[in-house]
Design a protein around this motif. Structure first.
Motif, PDB file in Angstrom:
ATOM      1  N   HIS A 115       0.875  -1.182   0.000  1.00 12.85           N
ATOM      2  CA  HIS A 115       0.000   0.000   0.000  1.00 12.85           C
ATOM      3  C   HIS A 115       0.911   1.230   0.000  1.00 12.85           C
ATOM      4  N   HIS A 143       0.612   4.202   1.063  1.00  5.94           N
ATOM      5  CA  HIS A 143       0.596   5.135   2.200  1.00  5.94           C
ATOM      6  C   HIS A 143       0.428   4.410   3.538  1.00  5.94           C
ATOM      7  N   ALA A 144       0.886   3.186   3.592  1.00  9.78           N
ATOM      8  CA  ALA A 144       0.763   2.423   4.851  1.00  9.78           C
ATOM      9  C   ALA A 144       1.583   3.079   5.957  1.00  9.78           C
ATOM     10  N   LYS A 145       1.063   2.981   7.165  1.00 11.10           N
ATOM     11  CA  LYS A 145       1.778   3.472   8.348  1.00 11.10           C
ATOM     12  C   LYS A 145       2.415   2.286   9.049  1.00 11.10           C
ATOM     13  N   PHE A 161     -10.412   4.843   7.209  1.00 11.86           N
ATOM     14  CA  PHE A 161      -9.606   4.771   5.975  1.00 11.86           C
ATOM     15  C   PHE A 161      -8.498   3.756   6.236  1.00 11.86           C
ATOM     16  N   GLY A 197      -6.847   1.340   4.774  1.00 13.86           N
ATOM     17  CA  GLY A 197      -5.691   1.121   3.905  1.00 13.86           C
ATOM     18  C   GLY A 197      -5.136  -0.294   4.009  1.00 13.86           C
ATOM     19  N   SER A 198      -3.888  -0.398   4.427  1.00  9.58           N
ATOM     20  CA  SER A 198      -3.248  -1.711   4.548  1.00  9.58           C
ATOM     21  C   SER A 198      -3.633  -2.415   5.848  1.00  9.58           C
ATOM     22  N   GLU A 207     -12.592   0.250   4.500  1.00 11.26           N
ATOM     23  CA  GLU A 207     -11.674   0.502   3.388  1.00 11.26           C
ATOM     24  C   GLU A 207     -12.437   0.367   2.081  1.00 11.26           C
ATOM     25  N   LEU A 208     -12.222   1.358   1.180  1.00 10.52           N
ATOM     26  CA  LEU A 208     -12.950   1.436  -0.087  1.00 10.52           C
ATOM     27  C   LEU A 208     -12.470   0.409  -1.106  1.00 10.52           C
ATOM     28  N   GLU A 209     -11.169   0.207  -1.183  1.00 12.06           N
ATOM     29  CA  GLU A 209     -10.577  -0.600  -2.253  1.00 12.06           C
ATOM     30  C   GLU A 209     -10.552  -2.078  -1.859  1.00 12.06           C
TER      31      GLU A 209
HETATM   32  C1  LIG Z   1      -3.740   7.112   3.494  1.00 15.41           C
HETATM   33  S1  LIG Z   1      -4.514   5.574   3.153  1.00 15.41           S
HETATM   34  C2  LIG Z   1      -4.597   4.866   4.767  1.00 15.41           C
HETATM   35  C3  LIG Z   1      -3.370   4.114   5.111  1.00 15.41           C
HETATM   36  C4  LIG Z   1      -3.502   3.381   6.420  1.00 15.41           C
HETATM   37  N1  LIG Z   1      -3.451   4.288   7.557  1.00 15.41           N
HETATM   38  C5  LIG Z   1      -2.418   2.318   6.536  1.00 15.41           C
HETATM   39  O1  LIG Z   1      -1.651   2.337   7.503  1.00 15.41           O
HETATM   40  O2  LIG Z   1      -2.300   1.490   5.617  1.00 15.41           O
HETATM   41  C6  LIG Z   1      -6.187   6.010   2.889  1.00 15.41           C
HETATM   42  C7  LIG Z   1      -7.077   4.856   2.490  1.00 15.41           C
HETATM   43  O3  LIG Z   1      -8.419   5.307   2.501  1.00 15.41           O
HETATM   44  C8  LIG Z   1      -9.122   4.647   1.488  1.00 15.41           C
HETATM   45  N2  LIG Z   1     -10.318   5.449   1.196  1.00 15.41           N
HETATM   46  C9  LIG Z   1     -10.419   6.577   0.475  1.00 15.41           C
HETATM   47  N3  LIG Z   1     -11.679   7.021   0.483  1.00 15.41           N
HETATM   48  C10 LIG Z   1     -12.398   6.179   1.244  1.00 15.41           C
HETATM   49  C11 LIG Z   1     -13.756   6.122   1.642  1.00 15.41           C
HETATM   50  N4  LIG Z   1     -14.623   7.033   1.253  1.00 15.41           N
HETATM   51  N5  LIG Z   1     -14.153   5.127   2.441  1.00 15.41           N
HETATM   52  C12 LIG Z   1     -13.265   4.182   2.861  1.00 15.41           C
HETATM   53  N6  LIG Z   1     -11.958   4.176   2.513  1.00 15.41           N
HETATM   54  C13 LIG Z   1     -11.530   5.162   1.719  1.00 15.41           C
HETATM   55  C14 LIG Z   1      -8.133   4.543   0.350  1.00 15.41           C
HETATM   56  O4  LIG Z   1      -8.455   3.466  -0.526  1.00 15.41           O
HETATM   57  C15 LIG Z   1      -6.814   4.313   1.092  1.00 15.41           C
HETATM   58  O5  LIG Z   1      -6.488   2.943   1.170  1.00 15.41           O
END
Ligand SMILES: C[S@@+](CC[C@H](N)C(=O)[O-])C[C@H]1O[C@@H](n2cnc3c(N)ncnc32)[C@H](O)[C@@H]1O
Length: 147
Positions: free
Chosen positions: A79, A81-83, A103, A105-106, A124-126
Motif C-alpha cells: 500500500h 501510504h501504509a503506516k 480509511f 488502507g493496509s 476501506e474502499l478498495e
Molecule cells: C492514506 S490511506 C490509509 C493508510 C492506512 N493508515 C495504513 O496504515 O495502511 C487512505 C485509504 O483510505 C481509502 N479510502 C479513500 N476514500 C475512502 C472512503 N470514502 N471510504 C473508505 N476508505 C476510503 C483509500 O483506498 C486508502 O487505502
C-alpha cells in the motif's frame, strides 16, 4: 460525526488542519522516505499527526516525535501510504475503548489494535486493500518493529 472522541488525523502542511486540534505530533519517517517530489534538497520525510477531541489525560512521558527506524519497504505491505504498526501502537496506547479507522488502507491500525488486544473496526474502499487487511489480520501478528 466522530464528535469529541479522541482522533489522530494524519495530515500535511499542504492541507488545512482539522478543527479543534489539541496537539500536533510529528511522524519522522525512515531515511529512505520522502525523496520523490522534493526539489528543495530536504526530503519530505515527516508527516503531521493532529490530535483532536478529548484524549485521556496522561503524564507527558513520551516525545511528540514518533520515529520509524526501519526502512519504508518493511512496512508498506503493498500500500503506498501504509503506516508502520509501531506508530499506530503508540497512538492507540494513549486511548481507551474501541478503535475505529475509517480509511484502513493496509490495515496497520487494525494490526496494532490486535497486538494491543483492543477491539477495532476498519473501513476501506478498495477491495484489494480489504483483502490485504484480511491477510494481515489472519496471520499471527508479531511486532518486530517494522510490520
Ligand atoms: C492514506 S490511506 C490509509 C493508510 C492506512 N493508515 C495504513 O496504515 O495502511 C487512505 C485509504 O483510505 C481509502 N479510502 C479513500 N476514500 C475512502 C472512503 N470514502 N471510504 C473508505 N476508505 C476510503 C483509500 O483506498 C486508502 O487505502
Amino acid at each position: 460525526m466522530w464528535g469529541d472522541r479522541p482522533a489522530a488525523v494524519f495530515g500535511s502542511w499542504r492541507a488545512p488542519a482539522p478543527k479543534g486540534v489539541k496537539q500536533t505530533l510529528v511522524w519522522r519517517k525512515p531515511v529512505d522516505a520522502g525523496v520523490v517530489g522534493s526539489t528543495t534538497g530536504f526530503r519530505n520525510d515527516t508527516e503531521l499527526v493532529f490530535l483532536t477531541g478529548a484524549w485521556p489525560k496522561r503524564p507527558a512521558e513520551r516525545s511528540s516525535v514518533l520515529t520509524t527506524d526501519v526502512g519504508m519497504h518493511s512496512y508498506l505491505n503493498g500500500h503506498p501510504h501504509a503506516k508502520p504498526v509501531p506508530v499506530m501502537q503508540a497512538l492507540i496506547e494513549m486511548t481507551d475503548g474501541l478503535i475505529a479507522d475509517p480509511f484502513a488502507g493496509s490495515g496497520s491500525t487494525l494490526v496494532a489494535a490486535k497486538l494491543a488486544g483492543r477491539r477495532a473496526v476498519g473501513v476501506e474502499l478498495e477491495e484489494k486493500y480489504c483483502e490485504l487487511i484480511v491477510k494481515r489480520l489472519s496471520q499471527q501478528a508479531f511486532n518486530f518493529g517494522g510490520i
